[in-house]
Scaffold this motif. Structure first.
Motif, PDB file in Angstrom:
ATOM      1  N   ASP A 295       0.834  -1.214   0.000  1.00 50.60           N
ATOM      2  CA  ASP A 295       0.000   0.000   0.000  1.00 50.60           C
ATOM      3  C   ASP A 295       0.865   1.260   0.000  1.00 50.60           C
TER       4      ASP A 295
ATOM      5  N   VAL B  34       2.199   1.934  -3.469  1.00 47.85           N
ATOM      6  CA  VAL B  34       1.167   2.542  -4.324  1.00 47.85           C
ATOM      7  C   VAL B  34       1.039   4.029  -3.997  1.00 47.85           C
ATOM      8  N   GLU B  35       1.009   4.362  -2.710  1.00 45.99           N
ATOM      9  CA  GLU B  35       0.915   5.773  -2.309  1.00 45.99           C
ATOM     10  C   GLU B  35       2.120   6.570  -2.806  1.00 45.99           C
TER      11      GLU B  35
ATOM     12  N   TYR C 101       4.031   5.936  -5.377  1.00 46.08           N
ATOM     13  CA  TYR C 101       3.915   6.125  -6.830  1.00 46.08           C
ATOM     14  C   TYR C 101       2.952   7.270  -7.144  1.00 46.08           C
ATOM     15  N   GLN C 102       1.857   7.331  -6.408  1.00 45.00           N
ATOM     16  CA  GLN C 102       0.891   8.414  -6.633  1.00 45.00           C
ATOM     17  C   GLN C 102       1.496   9.770  -6.281  1.00 45.00           C
ATOM     18  N   VAL C 103       2.210   9.849  -5.186  1.00 47.49           N
ATOM     19  CA  VAL C 103       2.856  11.099  -4.780  1.00 47.49           C
ATOM     20  C   VAL C 103       3.947  11.488  -5.772  1.00 47.49           C
ATOM     21  N   SER C 104       4.703  10.516  -6.237  1.00 47.96           N
ATOM     22  CA  SER C 104       5.797  10.835  -7.155  1.00 47.96           C
ATOM     23  C   SER C 104       5.288  11.418  -8.466  1.00 47.96           C
ATOM     24  N   SER C 105       4.059  11.103  -8.821  1.00 44.98           N
ATOM     25  CA  SER C 105       3.498  11.688 -10.049  1.00 44.98           C
ATOM     26  C   SER C 105       3.225  13.181  -9.886  1.00 44.98           C
ATOM     27  N   LEU C 106       3.197  13.659  -8.639  1.00 39.89           N
ATOM     28  CA  LEU C 106       2.984  15.079  -8.364  1.00 39.89           C
ATOM     29  C   LEU C 106       4.288  15.878  -8.384  1.00 39.89           C
TER      30      LEU C 106
ATOM     31  N   LYS D 203      10.789   5.753  -6.056  1.00 41.83           N
ATOM     32  CA  LYS D 203      10.044   4.585  -6.546  1.00 41.83           C
ATOM     33  C   LYS D 203      10.820   3.297  -6.307  1.00 41.83           C
TER      34      LYS D 203
ATOM     35  N   ILE E 122       1.195  15.781   2.549  1.00 39.07           N
ATOM     36  CA  ILE E 122       1.291  14.603   1.669  1.00 39.07           C
ATOM     37  C   ILE E 122       2.341  13.630   2.189  1.00 39.07           C
TER      38      ILE E 122
END
Length: 111
Positions: free
Chosen positions: A2, A5-6, A8-13, A27, A80
């Motif tokens: 989990d 996944v979080e 990866y989502q933060v790194s997209s920001l 990552k 975040i």
């Protein structure tokens, strides 16, 4: 997983110019944690499992450092980053406790 996944989502920001630097490292560490735990659990002996748990803990601390750095560089906000760091500290504490249990079991088996 989990947390990975979080992350990866933060790194997209994060800014694109960090794509091959900090984002790549973040990552890599995030994936390394569950991967090493999984690989260690598939080993034949507790000693090997403990070694992989140690690698996972190293990746955990590395990821915490990178998230703090992202926060200090103002690439990600406290709101975040901090919940993820809190989860990583919890995972690390569980990991250390599990390693201790496996070590104790190993030592009893030798007696």
């Amino acid at each position: 997983m989990d947390i990975a996944v979080e992350v990866y989502q933060v790194s997209s920001l994060l800014p694109n110019d960090e794509k091959f630097n900090l984002i790549h490292q973040i990552k890599k560490c995030a994936v390394s944690i569950p991967s090493n735990i999984a690989e260690g659990s598939g080993r034949n002996h507790n000693k090997e499992f403990i070694q992989f748990l140690g690698i996972a803990n190293g990746s955990t601390f590395e990821l915490i450092t990178q998230l703090i750095l992202a926060k200090r560089l103002k690439l990600a906000s406290e709101e975040i980053v901090q919940p993820i760091i809190n989860q990583l500290v919890e995972v690390s504490n569980m990991n250390f406790a599990f390693q201790k249990t496996l070590n104790t079991t190993n030592n009893k088996d030798k007696d």
